[in-house]
Motif scaffolding. Structure first.
Motif, PDB file in Angstrom:
ATOM      1  N   ARG A 130     -15.993  13.105 -39.948  1.00  0.00           N
ATOM      2  CA  ARG A 130     -15.031  12.009 -40.038  1.00  0.00           C
ATOM      3  C   ARG A 130     -13.735  12.386 -39.324  1.00  0.00           C
ATOM      4  N   SER A 131     -13.841  12.613 -38.015  1.00  0.00           N
ATOM      5  CA  SER A 131     -12.687  12.902 -37.173  1.00  0.00           C
ATOM      6  C   SER A 131     -11.860  14.058 -37.724  1.00  0.00           C
ATOM      7  N   ILE A 132     -12.401  15.266 -37.613  1.00  0.00           N
ATOM      8  CA  ILE A 132     -11.713  16.427 -38.163  1.00  0.00           C
ATOM      9  C   ILE A 132     -10.581  16.899 -37.267  1.00  0.00           C
ATOM     10  N   ASN A 133     -10.458  16.386 -36.046  1.00  0.00           N
ATOM     11  CA  ASN A 133      -9.362  16.776 -35.175  1.00  0.00           C
ATOM     12  C   ASN A 133      -8.218  15.786 -35.236  1.00  0.00           C
ATOM     13  N   LEU A 134      -7.020  16.308 -35.106  1.00  0.00           N
ATOM     14  CA  LEU A 134      -5.821  15.500 -35.141  1.00  0.00           C
ATOM     15  C   LEU A 134      -4.920  15.904 -33.984  1.00  0.00           C
ATOM     16  N   ALA A 135      -4.068  14.986 -33.548  1.00  0.00           N
ATOM     17  CA  ALA A 135      -3.109  15.259 -32.486  1.00  0.00           C
ATOM     18  C   ALA A 135      -1.734  15.457 -33.116  1.00  0.00           C
ATOM     19  N   LEU A 136      -1.218  16.657 -32.990  1.00  0.00           N
ATOM     20  CA  LEU A 136       0.106  16.981 -33.518  1.00  0.00           C
ATOM     21  C   LEU A 136       1.147  16.726 -32.433  1.00  0.00           C
ATOM     22  N   ALA A 137       2.105  15.851 -32.717  1.00  0.00           N
ATOM     23  CA  ALA A 137       3.161  15.517 -31.770  1.00  0.00           C
ATOM     24  C   ALA A 137       4.436  16.272 -32.129  1.00  0.00           C
ATOM     25  N   ARG A 138       5.425  16.155 -31.244  1.00  0.00           N
ATOM     26  CA  ARG A 138       6.683  16.852 -31.443  1.00  0.00           C
ATOM     27  C   ARG A 138       7.302  16.536 -32.805  1.00  0.00           C
ATOM     28  N   ARG A 139       7.269  15.262 -33.207  1.00  0.00           N
ATOM     29  CA  ARG A 139       7.916  14.867 -34.457  1.00  0.00           C
ATOM     30  C   ARG A 139       7.227  15.513 -35.663  1.00  0.00           C
ATOM     31  N   GLY A 140       5.891  15.589 -35.621  1.00  0.00           N
ATOM     32  CA  GLY A 140       5.182  16.236 -36.713  1.00  0.00           C
ATOM     33  C   GLY A 140       5.423  17.732 -36.743  1.00  0.00           C
ATOM     34  N   LEU A 141       5.463  18.349 -35.556  1.00  0.00           N
ATOM     35  CA  LEU A 141       5.738  19.781 -35.486  1.00  0.00           C
ATOM     36  C   LEU A 141       7.138  20.090 -36.001  1.00  0.00           C
ATOM     37  N   SER A 142       8.096  19.219 -35.728  1.00  0.00           N
ATOM     38  CA  SER A 142       9.459  19.436 -36.216  1.00  0.00           C
ATOM     39  C   SER A 142       9.494  19.508 -37.740  1.00  0.00           C
ATOM     40  N   VAL A 143       8.729  18.650 -38.397  1.00  0.00           N
ATOM     41  CA  VAL A 143       8.674  18.688 -39.856  1.00  0.00           C
ATOM     42  C   VAL A 143       8.066  20.010 -40.326  1.00  0.00           C
ATOM     43  N   LEU A 144       6.989  20.435 -39.685  1.00  0.00           N
ATOM     44  CA  LEU A 144       6.348  21.698 -40.065  1.00  0.00           C
ATOM     45  C   LEU A 144       7.264  22.886 -39.791  1.00  0.00           C
ATOM     46  N   GLU A 145       8.023  22.824 -38.702  1.00  0.00           N
ATOM     47  CA  GLU A 145       8.990  23.889 -38.429  1.00  0.00           C
ATOM     48  C   GLU A 145      10.054  23.937 -39.516  1.00  0.00           C
ATOM     49  N   GLY A 146      10.499  22.770 -39.974  1.00  0.00           N
ATOM     50  CA  GLY A 146      11.470  22.731 -41.060  1.00  0.00           C
ATOM     51  C   GLY A 146      10.938  23.339 -42.344  1.00  0.00           C
TER      52      GLY A 146
END
Length: 458
Positions: free
Chosen positions: A47-63
């Motif tokens: 069920r679509s195990i891959n996802l596309a991480l964009a800059r905005r999502g990475l910024s949250v993870l960096e935080g």
């Protein structure tokens, strides 16, 4: 706010990240997840195990202190590799440089990382447990242990719904808030397949790209994984006049369809029949709600509040921004009802904007990328971005490579796309475009984006 007991429903990506952030603020956090612990049983594929991480999502993870750990588990995709039928393929870069990229991440591995971090911060995660009835007046929730069907009631200060498009909390909230849910099913579904690595290891096709086989009305895509595999996904109408899932009843029929329509992709899938049979055909839909919360008692986020089709790769990124906003607003407001209302007011317009853009991007991916007129507009778009940095920013770039709010990207994108269409109408080459006239319009009518939104990707 003083320490409160927050009960999170759902331990997926959004729920685990929210648990981590709230636990770090000193809140008592319990997370209830109906599925088993995937760290022990492995991730359920198909069920679509891959996802596309964009800059905005990475910024949250960096935080949250997880940026580097996530990127070690990701593969950068710097553009679209287009595979036309019966013609030579081409690479269409996403941005002006390799720094403007998105990252392919494995849903299961990312979920595991977030769960580990949440538990390390003090959150308690209860697997095999699902939400039953909710007594909002008494602030009590029924929790059912699916291993033995035992039920118990727990007290809560707030219920936080991160339990996906089929949200049990959303269903419980229906009688206490005017949610007015509207679900718009897409008449297309999807099936997941796989491209394995080469026998000696390594990628069978270009690793730094999102691969697209556009066929006008339907398509196949493939995203890379760190171990050399690609997760491929076929998007096809459920039924109708063009090729559709209803007419493909057997694996042999599926092979014949691929041999005719995606022959180069089929050659990359030695276990095609096995994947076709074992992976389900799944549906897609857009969910919109009138409201996302019940005063101070419950709030929804991510797919539970605004499920969207996956064609802009922003479902996870939007959910991560939801989580960051909710965490920030809970810390800012002394009253939880004010925090939930502010969260809905801030995030709902942005969620609705990316839902609309995701639907539009499906047409672009399956059809437009192979259209000469679209390619000319795209070439002009990149040239104007070079001439007006920070002012004329392609919509895809605003969504994927910056932190521009989705609603702003949507409105600016409309203006820019009209400009591109008007400027190239009837033309056959970029050299024929009147750049001077476009420069004047852009300078006069398009304000620069705020610098803080234009954070450069790694």
């Amino acid at each position: 706010m003083s320490a409160r007991r927050h009960v999170i429903i759902g331990a997926g990506l959004a729920g685990a990240l929210l648990a981590l952030l709230l636990a770090r603020r000193g809140h008592r956090v319990d997370v209830f997840e109906r599925r088993p612990d995937q760290r022990l049983r492995g991730y359920e594929g198909g069920r679509s195990i891959n996802l596309a991480l964009a800059r905005r999502g990475l910024s949250v993870l960096e935080g949250a202190g997880l940026g580097d750990a996530v990127l070690r588990r990701a593969v950068a995709m710097r553009g679209r590799q287009v595979h036309p039928l019966g013609a030579e393929g081409s690479f269409l870069p996403y941005g002006r440089s390799d720094a403007e990229c998105i990252w392919s991440v494995h849903r299961g591995r990312l979920n595991h990382l977030l769960l580990d971090a949440a538990e390390a911060a003090g959150a308690r995660v209860h697997f095999h447990h699902r939400l039953g009835l909710v007594d909002f007046d008494a602030r009590r929730a029924e929790i059912i242990d699916d291993r033995d069907r035992r039920m118990r009631w727990i007290d809560f200060d707030a219920l936080l719904g991160a339990d996906g498009a089929g949200s049990a909390l959303r269903n419980a909230m229906q009688g206490h808030a005017d949610l007015h849910p509207e679900t718009a099913p897409l008449d297309h579904g999807y099936k997941e397949l796989e491209i394995p690595p080469l026998p000696g290891g390594g990628f069978r096709i270009e690793r730094d790209a999102l691969h697209i086989w556009p066929r006008g009305g339907y398509m196949l895509i493939a995203l890379p994984n760190t171990e050399g595999t690609f997760t491929a996904t076929l998007f096809l109408p459920h039924k109708g006049r063009m090729p559709n899932f209803e007419d493909i009843e057997t694996a042999a029929q599926a092979r014949a369809f691929f041999q005719h329509t995606f022959p180069d992709a089929l050659a990359l899938m030695p276990a095609f029949e096995e994947a076709w049979i074992s992976h389900p055909t799944s549906s897609l839909a857009t969910l919109r709600l009138r409201h996302w919360h019940v005063d101070s008692r419950a709030v929804l986020m991510g797919d539970a509040a605004h499920a969207m089709v996956p064609f802009h790769g922003q479902g996870m990124n939007c959910a991560f921004e939801d989580v960051a906003a909710l965490d920030r607003l809970l810390a800012l407001h002394g009253d939880r009802a004010e925090a939930f209302a502010a969260f809905e007011a801030e995030r709902k317009p942005n969620a609705e904007a990316i839902q609309a853009m995701a639907l539009e991007n499906y047409v672009e991916m399956r059809d437009s990328v192979d259209d000469p007129a679209w390619r000319l507009q795209r070439a002009l778009e990149l040239q104007l971005a070079e001439r007006h940095p920070g002012r004329f920013v392609p919509r895809y770039s605003m969504v994927s490579f910056t932190r521009t709010p989705y609603a702003v990207a949507f409105e600016r994108g409309r203006w820019q796309r009209t400009l591109l269409a008007d400027a190239t109408r009837g033309l056959g080459a970029l050299e024929e475009v009147d750049l001077g006239a476009l420069d004047a319009r852009i300078t006069a009518e398009l304000a620069p984006l705020p610098v803080e939104w234009l954070e450069t990707a790694r």
